[in-house]
Design an enzyme around this catalytic site. Structure first.
Site, PDB file in Angstrom:
ATOM      1  N   TYR A 141      -5.391  10.242  -9.144  1.00  0.00           N
ATOM      2  CA  TYR A 141      -5.236  11.126  -7.993  1.00  0.00           C
ATOM      3  C   TYR A 141      -5.334  12.595  -8.407  1.00  0.00           C
ATOM      4  CZ  TYR A 141      -3.900   7.801  -4.359  1.00  0.00           C
ATOM      5  OH  TYR A 141      -3.910   6.815  -3.414  1.00  0.00           O
ATOM      6  N   LYS A 192      -4.359  -2.439 -15.893  1.00  0.00           N
ATOM      7  CA  LYS A 192      -5.622  -3.118 -16.236  1.00  0.00           C
ATOM      8  C   LYS A 192      -5.951  -2.821 -17.693  1.00  0.00           C
ATOM      9  CE  LYS A 192      -8.704  -4.782 -14.078  1.00  0.00           C
ATOM     10  NZ  LYS A 192      -9.157  -6.207 -14.106  1.00  0.00           N
ATOM     11  N   ASP A 225      -5.035  -6.857 -10.871  1.00  0.00           N
ATOM     12  CA  ASP A 225      -5.769  -7.709  -9.920  1.00  0.00           C
ATOM     13  C   ASP A 225      -5.056  -9.046  -9.736  1.00  0.00           C
ATOM     14  OD1 ASP A 225      -6.419  -8.371 -12.556  1.00  0.00           O
ATOM     15  OD2 ASP A 225      -8.496  -8.902 -12.103  1.00  0.00           O
ATOM     16  N   ASP A 249      -0.766   2.403  -4.701  1.00  0.00           N
ATOM     17  CA  ASP A 249      -1.220   2.675  -3.336  1.00  0.00           C
ATOM     18  C   ASP A 249      -1.714   1.380  -2.697  1.00  0.00           C
ATOM     19  OD1 ASP A 249      -1.993   4.202  -1.073  1.00  0.00           O
ATOM     20  OD2 ASP A 249      -4.054   4.295  -1.833  1.00  0.00           O
ATOM     21  N   ASP A 253       0.322  -1.415   0.119  1.00  0.00           N
ATOM     22  CA  ASP A 253      -0.194  -1.789   1.438  1.00  0.00           C
ATOM     23  C   ASP A 253      -0.201  -3.313   1.594  1.00  0.00           C
ATOM     24  OD1 ASP A 253      -0.646   0.847   2.197  1.00  0.00           O
ATOM     25  OD2 ASP A 253      -2.639   0.433   3.010  1.00  0.00           O
TER      26      ASP A 253
HETATM   27  C1  IPM Z   1      -0.048   6.645   0.852  1.00  0.00           C
HETATM   28  C2  IPM Z   1      -1.304   7.192   1.464  1.00  0.00           C
HETATM   29  C3  IPM Z   1      -1.726   8.439   0.716  1.00  0.00           C
HETATM   30  C4  IPM Z   1      -2.067   8.010  -0.707  1.00  0.00           C
HETATM   31  C5  IPM Z   1      -2.893   9.226   1.343  1.00  0.00           C
HETATM   32  C6  IPM Z   1      -2.577   9.634   2.770  1.00  0.00           C
HETATM   33  C7  IPM Z   1      -3.259  10.431   0.515  1.00  0.00           C
HETATM   34  O1  IPM Z   1      -2.293   6.207   1.469  1.00  0.00           O
HETATM   35  O2  IPM Z   1       0.939   7.381   0.789  1.00  0.00           O
HETATM   36  O3  IPM Z   1      -0.044   5.490   0.440  1.00  0.00           O
HETATM   37  O4  IPM Z   1      -3.161   7.555  -0.984  1.00  0.00           O
HETATM   38  O5  IPM Z   1      -1.167   8.136  -1.553  1.00  0.00           O
HETATM   39 MG    MG Z   2      -1.591   4.280   0.893  1.00  0.00          MG
END
Ligand code: IPM
Ligand code: MG
Length: 368
Positions: A141, A192, A225, A249, A253
């Site tokens: 990042y 990884k 993975d 990240d 999710d």
């Molecule tokens: C998160 C989001 C952020 C990230 C974006 C909005 C920059 O996806 O907080 O997970 O990728 O960290």
């Molecule tokens: Mg995110």
């Protein structure tokens, strides 16, 4: 003692969900003498519209000075074409970087009332309680160089840099081990190392930190993975997962969806404790985004934002009982069958953002 909170509702459904948190704060101030002092600023697209920047220096200074920051969400199609360095997400990344919020805690808890609405089989997710600890200020990042170069032959070259130093891996794994001790005492580290040098170092440093200070905690390693696969196969095998910025990240999710909806999950981003006061800089935000498709319609689920405030009470103000009371109020409202659209199920009652917030506050007052 006053407690300063800086609110950054942001874009899309951010402001609507923050309104529901304000209801809780107002009640705690009026009825419980909680002493929260609020200030509010702009971030993301709304800051871009006002100042041409994703966060102004003034608001950045307020964020740095507050005891805690509550953050809504940023982004939306309206700002798709703004320059890369002032895009809405840049505001969030600047906050994380300048506040040095290196530890991102993302719990994935499956509320019993929602076990049936997961995309996975009920017995796979029922009772799920895992915590993803994501490194938040390093890795790909922020690594330099980060460029797109015109090669002059009709081709361009894009470069992102994945970079980690020993101290960054030590401090994030320390947070994961400490938290594991307060839970089921297990950490799984994901990287990884089969293709990436950062993965090799990550593995080495996590193992060394474990050996040196945390050998009472059970440590396992997984390739990221395979970790993703195991998360959807049998997530209950995990307690704490520690991983880098990018894998964290994605994996968070995935973990969020296990619980039935992205609209349910809070997160805490913490800095190192101040050597003098012991206080950590902290920002609390839902894992979900700004959901521009439903913004302004009163349909957004405020639970992730409310649960983020509960995490704030827990981690920034040590108000453990109050945090637990909010979590219990949320669970109880879900038990009663109230649902926003994203978690709607047969036989339940669909409510809007405001009604959900009111119901949670009502439950909280009843239990107080
Ligand atoms: C998160 C989001 C952020 C990230 C974006 C909005 C920059 O996806 O907080 O997970 O990728 O960290
Ligand atoms: Mg995110």
């Amino acid at each position: 003692m006053t407690k300063s909170l800086f609110l950054l509702p942001g874009d899309g459904i951010g402001p609507e969900t923050m309104t529901e948190v304000r209801k809780l704060i107002d009640w705690m101030n009026q009825e419980k003498g909680a002493g929260f002092v609020l200030d509010e600023g702009l971030v993301g697209g709304s800051a871009h519209d006002a100042h041409g920047k994703a966060i102004s220096d003034d608001d950045m200074a307020k964020a740095l000075g507050a005891d805690a920051v509550l953050f809504g969400a940023v982004g939306g199609p309206k700002w798709d074409d703004v320059p890369y360095d002032v895009r809405p997400e840049a505001g969030l990344l600047r906050l994380r970087k300048e506040m040095e919020l290196f530890a991102n805690l993302r719990p994935a808890i499956c509320y019993p009332a929602l076990a049936a609405s997961s995309s996975l089989k009920q017995d796979v997710v029922e009772g799920l309680d895992i915590l993803i600890v994501r490194e938040l200020t390093g890795g790909v990042y922020f690594g330099e160089p980060k460029t797109i170069t015109d090669l002059g032959n009709g081709q361009k070259r894009a470069v992102d840099t994945q970079v980690y130093d020993t101290y960054e891996i030590e401090r994030i794994s320390g947070v994961a081990f400490e938290l594991a001790r307060t839970r089921n005492n297990k950490v799984c580290s994901m990287e990884k190392r089969n293709v990436m040098k950062t993965g090799v170092l990550w593995n080495e440093v996590v193992s060394a930190t474990h050996k040196e200070k945390y050998s009472d905690v059970e440590l396992t390693h997984m390739l990221a993975d395979a970790g993703g696969m195991q998360l959807v196969r049998w997530p209950k095998q995990f307690d704490v997962i520690v991983t880098d910025n990018l894998f964290g990240d994605m994996l968070s999710d995935v973990a969020a969806m296990l619980t039935g909806s992205l609209g349910m999950l809070p997160s805490a981003s913490l800095g190192a404790p101040d050597p003098k006061s012991g206080k950590r800089k902290a920002l609390y935000e839902p894992v979900h985004g700004s959901a521009p498709d439903i913004a302004g319609s009163g349909k957004a689920n405020p639970i992730a934002m409310i649960a983020s405030f509960a995490m704030c009470l827990r981690y920034s103000f040590n108000m453990i009982e109050e945090a637990a009371a909010i979590d219990a109020a949320v669970a109880s409202v879900l038990e009663q069958g109230l649902r926003t659209g994203d978690i709607m199920a047969d036989g339940c009652t669909e409510v809007g953002t405001g009604e959900m917030g009111d119901a949670i506050l009502y439950q909280l007052r009843k239990s107080a």
